[in-house]
Scaffold this motif. Structure first.
Motif, PDB file in Angstrom:
ATOM      1  N   LEU A   1       1.371 -35.601  -5.265  1.00 12.22           N
ATOM      2  CA  LEU A   1       0.039 -35.730  -4.525  1.00 12.22           C
ATOM      3  C   LEU A   1      -0.386 -37.169  -4.215  1.00 12.22           C
ATOM      4  O   LEU A   1      -0.312 -37.831  -4.917  1.00 12.22           O
ATOM      5  CB  LEU A   1      -1.152 -35.159  -5.061  1.00 12.22           C
TER       6      LEU A   1
ATOM      7  N   LEU B   1      -2.716 -39.025  -4.557  1.00 12.38           N
ATOM      8  CA  LEU B   1      -4.066 -39.434  -5.178  1.00 12.38           C
ATOM      9  C   LEU B   1      -4.381 -40.980  -5.258  1.00 12.38           C
ATOM     10  O   LEU B   1      -3.314 -41.619  -5.592  1.00 12.38           O
ATOM     11  CB  LEU B   1      -4.167 -38.690  -6.649  1.00 12.38           C
TER      12      LEU B   1
ATOM     13  N   ASP C   1     -11.267 -36.326  -7.260  1.00 10.49           N
ATOM     14  CA  ASP C   1     -10.169 -36.282  -6.315  1.00 10.49           C
ATOM     15  C   ASP C   1      -9.233 -35.098  -6.627  1.00 10.49           C
ATOM     16  O   ASP C   1      -8.395 -34.905  -5.656  1.00 10.49           O
ATOM     17  CB  ASP C   1      -9.349 -37.689  -6.593  1.00 10.49           C
ATOM     18  N   LEU C   2      -9.363 -34.675  -7.847  1.00 10.80           N
ATOM     19  CA  LEU C   2      -8.490 -33.572  -8.244  1.00 10.80           C
ATOM     20  C   LEU C   2      -9.149 -32.830  -9.100  1.00 10.80           C
ATOM     21  O   LEU C   2      -9.911 -33.015 -10.290  1.00 10.80           O
ATOM     22  CB  LEU C   2      -7.051 -34.144  -8.906  1.00 10.80           C
TER      23      LEU C   2
ATOM     24  N   LEU D   1     -15.036 -31.233  -5.128  1.00  8.14           N
ATOM     25  CA  LEU D   1     -14.054 -32.169  -4.614  1.00  8.14           C
ATOM     26  C   LEU D   1     -14.588 -33.095  -3.518  1.00  8.14           C
ATOM     27  O   LEU D   1     -15.504 -32.653  -2.695  1.00  8.14           O
ATOM     28  CB  LEU D   1     -13.007 -31.267  -3.700  1.00  8.14           C
TER      29      LEU D   1
ATOM     30  N   GLY E   1     -11.157 -34.672   1.061  1.00 10.87           N
ATOM     31  CA  GLY E   1      -9.531 -35.168   1.094  1.00 10.87           C
ATOM     32  C   GLY E   1      -9.121 -34.739  -0.314  1.00 10.87           C
ATOM     33  O   GLY E   1      -7.942 -34.995  -0.549  1.00 10.87           O
ATOM     34  N   GLY E   2     -10.105 -34.306  -1.578  1.00  7.26           N
ATOM     35  CA  GLY E   2      -9.586 -34.152  -2.638  1.00  7.26           C
ATOM     36  C   GLY E   2      -8.639 -32.880  -2.802  1.00  7.26           C
ATOM     37  O   GLY E   2      -8.736 -32.076  -1.903  1.00  7.26           O
ATOM     38  N   PHE E   3      -8.151 -32.855  -3.834  1.00 12.71           N
ATOM     39  CA  PHE E   3      -7.293 -31.685  -4.109  1.00 12.71           C
ATOM     40  C   PHE E   3      -7.646 -30.501  -5.313  1.00 12.71           C
ATOM     41  O   PHE E   3      -8.085 -31.216  -6.247  1.00 12.71           O
ATOM     42  CB  PHE E   3      -5.747 -32.254  -4.667  1.00 12.71           C
TER      43      PHE E   3
ATOM     44  N   LEU F   1     -10.822 -24.424   1.961  1.00 13.23           N
ATOM     45  CA  LEU F   1      -9.627 -25.371   1.493  1.00 13.23           C
ATOM     46  C   LEU F   1      -8.361 -25.132   2.261  1.00 13.23           C
ATOM     47  O   LEU F   1      -8.219 -23.899   3.007  1.00 13.23           O
ATOM     48  CB  LEU F   1      -9.507 -25.266   0.204  1.00 13.23           C
TER      49      LEU F   1
ATOM     50  N   ARG G   1      -2.054 -26.153   0.775  1.00 12.56           N
ATOM     51  CA  ARG G   1      -0.556 -26.829   1.152  1.00 12.56           C
ATOM     52  C   ARG G   1       0.543 -26.281   0.449  1.00 12.56           C
ATOM     53  O   ARG G   1       1.607 -26.666   1.001  1.00 12.56           O
ATOM     54  CB  ARG G   1      -0.771 -28.466   0.300  1.00 12.56           C
TER      55      ARG G   1
ATOM     56  N   ARG H   1      -6.237 -28.569  -0.403  1.00 10.82           N
ATOM     57  CA  ARG H   1      -6.996 -29.804  -0.141  1.00 10.82           C
ATOM     58  C   ARG H   1      -8.420 -29.642   0.567  1.00 10.82           C
ATOM     59  O   ARG H   1      -8.352 -28.426   1.532  1.00 10.82           O
ATOM     60  CB  ARG H   1      -6.207 -30.551   0.642  1.00 10.82           C
ATOM     61  N   ARG H   2      -9.221 -30.172   0.093  1.00 14.93           N
ATOM     62  CA  ARG H   2     -10.465 -30.136   1.011  1.00 14.93           C
ATOM     63  C   ARG H   2     -10.345 -30.840   2.273  1.00 14.93           C
ATOM     64  O   ARG H   2     -10.083 -32.271   2.089  1.00 14.93           O
ATOM     65  CB  ARG H   2     -11.810 -30.714   0.129  1.00 14.93           C
TER      66      ARG H   2
END
Length: 243
Positions: free
Chosen positions: A33, A35, A99-100, A124, A127-129, A168, A171, A240-241
């Motif tokens: 990812l 990150l 971020d995660l 999140l 762009g966070g997962f 979300l 992915r 992912r957001r």
């Protein structure tokens, strides 16, 4: 879950083939990812903390756990802040977004799984997962699920919809624990047909067998790098957001 299940997890989480191989599969998935380094990471429902040291490879880790004894053990053993909290109704307040967010075999324990996923999605950063795992296939329900107070097992499409409904972008959604799926499924179906309540599936096998099972399961690190797996005992999802 009951006290005995938490204690069993504490005893098995470092060396049992399922915990050990799954941890490295998840680490490989996280490593792919994009990150930031260090990332801000939350594990929801960390139990006695078996995944925390792995998550610390990628950044600064916090965790949520409702069980007080497991919370105290995980915080002391792994040096991570572990707060009390229940999903979706009583999450702690965090000073920053993450971020995660990781939810490893946790969502199946929650009555309101849609609310739980939505609550975690709200933690999140843009762009966070989120990375999550759950047990697959309702027809594989066993005494192990009942003992661990699972509410359900999941189909791939239904699990994907939980994350899409929370806003979300999914992915990837793949089965895993696929190489060992045929014998595990066969044993569970045979036990169900015979009405048997066999040996605890979570018990530690003999060392040689444990090493073989860990090695076979661990081969899926490479498979998952190349492809989604069409069947398996469990489901892995990464979402992912939107940024």
């Amino acid at each position: 879950m009951e006290r005995a299940i938490y204690d069993q997890m504490r005893a098995l989480q470092q060396d049992h083939w399922w915990f050990a191989a799954r941890r490295e599969i998840l680490a490989a998935e996280i490593a792919r990812l994009p990150l930031p380094r260090p990332a801000r990471i939350l594990e929801a429902g960390c139990g006695p903390g078996g995944n925390l040291e792995m998550l610390k490879r990628f950044g600064e880790v916090q965790a949520i756990e409702p069980d007080a004894d497991s919370r105290a053990y995980a915080a002391q053993r792994f040096g991570v802040e572990v707060r009390p909290g229940l999903l979706p109704q009583s999450l702690p307040d965090f000073a920053t977004a993450f971020d995660l967010v990781a939810a490893f075999d946790m969502i199946e324990h929650v009555d309101d799984d849609q609310g739980a996923v939505a609550a975690l999605a709200g933690l999140l950063a843009p762009g966070g997962f989120m990375i999550a795992t759950v047990p697959a296939y309702g027809w594989m329900w066993s005494d192990h699920d009942a003992a661990h107070h699972h509410k359900r097992r999941y189909g791939l499409a239904g699990f994907r919809r939980l994350f899409q409904a929370a806003g979300l972008q999914v992915r990837r959604a793949s089965h895993f624990n696929s190489l060992l799926f045929p014998p595990i499924a066969a044993v569970r179906l045979a036990k169900t047909a015979a009405g048997l309540r066999g040996r605890d599936e979570a018990a530690m096998p003999p060392p040689a067998l444990n090493a073989v099972l860990k090695g076979v399961f661990g081969l899926e690190r490479g498979l998952l790098k190349a492809m989604d797996l069409p069947f398996g005992v469990s489901i892995l999802l990464v979402a992912r957001r939107p940024a």
